[in-house]
Design an enzyme around this catalytic site. Structure first.
Site, mmCIF file in Angstrom:
data_model
loop_
_atom_site.group_PDB
_atom_site.id
_atom_site.type_symbol
_atom_site.label_atom_id
_atom_site.label_comp_id
_atom_site.label_asym_id
_atom_site.label_seq_id
_atom_site.Cartn_x
_atom_site.Cartn_y
_atom_site.Cartn_z
ATOM 1 N N ASP A 53 -17.059 7.114 4.960
ATOM 2 C CA ASP A 53 -18.198 7.935 5.381
ATOM 3 C C ASP A 53 -18.183 9.321 4.770
ATOM 4 O OD1 ASP A 53 -19.717 6.364 7.082
ATOM 5 O OD2 ASP A 53 -18.430 6.747 8.799
HETATM 6 C C1 GLC Z 1 -14.397 6.090 10.664
HETATM 7 C C2 GLC Z 1 -15.672 5.309 10.813
HETATM 8 C C3 GLC Z 1 -15.725 4.151 9.858
HETATM 9 C C4 GLC Z 1 -15.418 4.617 8.476
HETATM 10 C C5 GLC Z 1 -14.107 5.373 8.410
HETATM 11 C C6 GLC Z 1 -13.821 5.967 7.070
HETATM 12 O O1 GLC Z 1 -13.332 5.352 11.169
HETATM 13 O O2 GLC Z 1 -15.832 4.836 12.108
HETATM 14 O O3 GLC Z 1 -16.991 3.561 9.882
HETATM 15 O O4 GLC Z 1 -15.374 3.508 7.639
HETATM 16 O O5 GLC Z 1 -14.135 6.420 9.342
HETATM 17 O O6 GLC Z 1 -14.639 7.049 6.778
HETATM 18 C C1 GLC Z 2 -16.456 12.038 10.225
HETATM 19 C C2 GLC Z 2 -15.096 11.378 10.241
HETATM 20 C C3 GLC Z 2 -15.153 9.971 9.749
HETATM 21 C C4 GLC Z 2 -16.270 9.238 10.452
HETATM 22 C C5 GLC Z 2 -17.590 9.999 10.298
HETATM 23 C C6 GLC Z 2 -18.757 9.298 10.955
HETATM 24 O O1 GLC Z 2 -16.886 12.190 8.950
HETATM 25 O O2 GLC Z 2 -14.185 12.077 9.454
HETATM 26 O O3 GLC Z 2 -13.922 9.356 9.967
HETATM 27 O O4 GLC Z 2 -16.379 7.969 9.906
HETATM 28 O O5 GLC Z 2 -17.442 11.254 10.847
HETATM 29 O O6 GLC Z 2 -18.933 9.634 12.267
#
Ligand code: GLC
Ligand code: GLC
Length: 810
Positions: free
Chosen positions: A483
């Site tokens: 993300d």
């Molecule tokens: C968080 C989110 C997941 C994403 C991950 C890496 O765990 O829930 O959807 O893939 O971060 O950014």
């Molecule tokens: C923030 C977190 C990530 C998550 C994203 C979406 O970027 O670092 O882990 O997946 O939020 O909520």
């Protein structure tokens, strides 16, 4: 250092000191009513949705930590204490908290009084049961006063924590006998209330927080408790609470049982009222009646335990490694169930108001528990698919209460659609329920616009090929699995969300990770199409998958490892040419799981690079070198300090992909080493460094560039749980559900002698014994099913009975 121990026979983790390095929590409930409960009784309860139906209040990041919960106080002749240590924090002569599957118990003893508490949510009931056994362990008579306390939340947890101009005036309660009813907003549009009751006459009660606690006190020293008398206060606005005062006389050795119920009730509109202004309490009373006596509690508790035994019996391991057994048989599947229920919504790190259910998260979560509760997986798949759009794109998140896509975060995460294929094929392999593919599922929850689930999978597949960049690799959109890799975002405004800021148009950012996913999951799609006789569609898909493989080898490999991406301008990311972020973990995992570069030796080289550049004693970091400054063209990933979260943290979710990739090239020793590094049961001895619960995975462990290398955060709600369960149960221990039967294909450390897996599958039970006399990592030499030798390594579907399977590796 340890702060407790595993009690495997009872499937519990036993915490022996209240002062754990972080609150160590558990989850109560796995249907509609949920509670989070810490080892000192902190936490909160909600119905279905932690944001929209919060039942009790909790203040995140409070001082001291973990403040607020279902508290009990004892006033023993002026000596005030709590058997859960908090909130009063008086020394106890004995303390113990056991977190079990769907329940927690607490024992606290002081000055000749012992309180033993059992907390759980009975199956099919929207309530928490808190049974207290209060015992006089001294040799004199005891006359004590016991106080309960919970603080109601005014339903919408976000509004409750922000909208004080309204909320300080809306609070309302009703009191009847020993039950306190919270009915804020019931007189208008709500049809639900909460209640807190006890099965004994109360000496007095309080329902107004400030009356009970005192405006300038904390939870540790409420006025009513210190004074030894509640004030019969009636909440009117401000903060409604429920506090009971029960006076207890105990002869030496005598024990009394009190049963407290924290419940939630919804009434149909026509049955809201008993009389004008008086709520219909009948459904609440029915719950109270059921748990009026200890027999009612015992029966429901037995049922809960039996349910867990049955869920966990679907896959069990007997091996020489005690820690591995407890991960596979107890704690990993348990965490999978919790992530299935909660997605990323409510933990001690997820406030319950930030995120609903993630599209990709929920699909991955179901991989981990589909063998336990296939019916619920089915429903989940259909719910998720209904938040997809006609062009295959989908909402990134949806609300569990409404099951509708969340507009605030919207769509455009180009990996999302593919996860639906993976979730669905896993479900069908487990159940053989091909019928699900014919279910009519809406697009964007619009009942007037539906298509079969198979169509949904098809548009998911097509979404990738309709969004390819200049190298023939998938366009990344807002982000892919990571993300925080926001290649089209270019955010310069402080505080702006990287996930929702309007993306800049015209870029060509491509993701090698999605390419790897497309090949891996594309193969799943092809197999499914063949299985249902869609040969033409299978051939069409095969052409696309082959093209993608070629594109990755030509444009997605950097010499020693797979590239991560191309940015907005077409520059490489995750390349030796970069100064920082030269190599990333995700494409190494998924490209190899898709079989890319295996024959060419590229896979082995890439995994070598992972070991050399990304591995640490505590797990594999996400990228290296860490980003030391903000790169506007990369987004959030470069905002984190080095070594934390997606900037070179050990982001546990993707570590298992490397273990899986290692099995693809047959290296069982290394696969298991990768697995073990982040498996919580193996980290119990370093709980002081690791900090979070030694019985569940955390999302992230600080990486080698971090100040606090080895320290974990965000325990419980992480895709790590499901992926590690798949990795160990299917890729390493090698028992894989398949359309034609159970496939047996272990890839294990060479020094293992063998192990036994008992697996329930499509109505039959298989006892699979693997022997490894020649000490190999992989390769089934011979397989006997019920004493008869069979060709190949797939156990046919028997649909009933118990079957003995003897497998010899060599
Ligand atoms: C968080 C989110 C997941 C994403 C991950 C890496 O765990 O829930 O959807 O893939 O971060 O950014
Ligand atoms: C923030 C977190 C990530 C998550 C994203 C979406 O970027 O670092 O882990 O997946 O939020 O909520």
């Amino acid at each position: 250092m340890r702060f407790g121990y595993f009690d495997d026979a009872n499937r519990e983790y036993v915490i022996t000191t209240p002062q754990t390095p972080y609150p160590w929590i558990n989850y109560l409930g796995s249907e509609e009513f949920f509670g989070l409960i810490s080892n000192t009784s902190g936490g909160y309860a909600f119905y279905k949705d932690a944001r929209l139906r919060r039942i009790t209040r909790f203040r995140y990041n409070s001082v001291p930590i973990d403040n607020g919960g279902r508290y009990f106080y004892i006033n023993d002749g002026g000596d005030v204490w709590s058997h859960t240590w908090k909130p009063v924090k008086k020394d106890l002569t004995f303390y113990e908290c056991r977190h079990g599957l769907g329940y927690s118990t607490f024992i606290g003893e002081r000055n000749g009084v012992r309180v033993e508490q059992l907390a759980f949510v009975p199956k099919g009931v929207n309530a928490e049961v808190h049974r207290l056994k209060v015992k006089n362990t001294s040799n004199t008579n005891k006359s004590i006063k016991l106080f309960s306390f919970i603080e109601f939340c005014l339903w919408d947890a976000q509004d409750d924590a922000t909208n004080f101009q309204r909320n300080f005036s809306t609070g309302e309660v009703e009191i009847q006998g020993s039950a306190i009813y919270h009915k804020t907003e019931y007189k208008e549009r709500r049809n639900h209330y909460a209640f807190y009751s006890v099965n004994a006459p109360v000496a007095a009660y309080d329902t107004d927080r400030d009356a009970f606690i005192g405006l300038y006190n904390g939870f540790e020293a409420p006025d009513s408790v210190r004074e030894g008398a509640c004030k019969n206060s009636v909440a009117s606005g401000w903060s409604p609470i429920a506090a009971h005062q029960v006076n207890i006389e105990l002869a030496p050795g005598e024990e009394k049982i009190l049963i407290f119920i924290l419940g939630y009730v919804e009434n149909p509109d026509e049955e809201k009222w008993e009389s004008k202004g008086v709520i219909n309490k009948a459904p609440a009373q029915a719950i109270m009646e059921r748990f009026e006596t200890n027999e009612g509690v015992e029966e429901a508790f037995k049922e809960l335990k039996a349910n867990w035994s049955s869920l966990l019996s679907h896959y069990t391991l007997q091996s020489d490694d005690e820690k591995l057994n407890r991960m596979v048989n107890i704690w990993n599947p348990y965490q999978c169930m919790v992530t299935f229920n909660m997605s990323r919504s409510a933990s001690y790190f997820e406030s319950g108001i930030g995120r609903g259910m993630g599209f990709r998260d929920s699909n991955q979560d179901l991989l981990g528990f589909v063998h336990q509760i296939p019916e619920r997986a089915r429903e989940r798949i259909l719910d998720i698919a209904a938040t997809q759009f006609e062009d295959g794109s989908c909402y990134h998140q949806y609300q569990p209460l409404t099951k509708k896509g969340n507009n605030d975060i919207g769509s455009g995460f180009n990996d999302d659609p593919l996860w639906l294929i993976l979730g669905t094929t896993a479900y069908i392999k487990e159940t053989g329920d091909f019928g699900i593919l014919e279910e009519k599922v809406p697009f964007d929850n619009d009942e007037k616009n539906t298509a079969s689930l198979f169509e949904h999978l098809k548009v998911s597949f097509n979404h990738v090929i309709n969004h390819l960049g200049p190298h023939g690799l998938p366009l990344i959109g807002r982000a892919d699995w990571n993300d925080c890799l926001n290649l089209n975002c270019f955010s310069t405004t402080p505080g702006e969300s990287f996930q929702t800021t309007e993306n800049q148009a015209g870029g060509v950012a491509e993701s090698v990770f999605i390419a790897g996913m497309f090949v891996y999951i594309g193969n799943e799609y092809i197999t499914l199409c063949k299985e249902i006789g869609y040969e033409e569609e299978a051939n069409r898909a095969q052409v696309e998958v082959d093209k993608m493989k070629k594109a990755v080898i030509e444009h997605g490999y950097d010499g020693e490892w797979f590239l991560r991406a191309y940015d907005f301008y077409g520059n490489k990311i995750g390349s030796n040419e970069n100064e920082e972020g030269k190599i990333f973990i995700e494409p190494q995992g998924f490209c190899i799981m898709g079989g890319i570069g295996v024959e060419e030796g590229l896979a082995e080289k890439a995994l070598h690079s992972v070991a050399e550049r990304l591995d640490t004693a505590y797990g594999i970091v996400l990228n290296n070198p860490a980003f030391t400054k903000y790169y506007v063209e990369m987004g959030e990933i470069s905002t984190y300090p080095q070594g934390y979260k997606e900037n070179a943290g050990i982001f546990c979710h993707n570590n298992p992909w490397i273990a899986c990739a290692e099995t693809v090239i047959g290296r069982g020793d290394r696969a298991f080493e990768v697995y073990k590094k982040i498996a919580p049961a193996y980290l119990e001895d370093i709980s002081d460094i690791h900090k979070t619960e030694p019985y569940v995975y955390s999302q992230m462990i600080a990486g080698k560039d971090a100040v606090r290398h080895g320290e974990a955060k965000n325990s419980w709600l992480t895709g790590t749980a499901a992926w590690n369960f798949i990795t160990i149960s299917q890729w390493i221990l090698g028992i894989k559900p398949d359309y034609k039967g159970l496939k047996v294909d272990p890839c294990i450390p060479a020094d293992w002698k063998g192990y036994t897996v008992t697996r329930e599958f499509k109505g039959a039970l298989y006892e699979i014994t693997i022997s490894n006399p020649h000490h190999v990592c992989r390769g089934v030499k011979e397989m006997l099913v019920d004493g008869k030798k069979i060709e190949g390594n797939t156990i046919p579907n028997f649909t009933e009975g118990t079957h003995k399977v003897e497998v010899t590796l060599g």
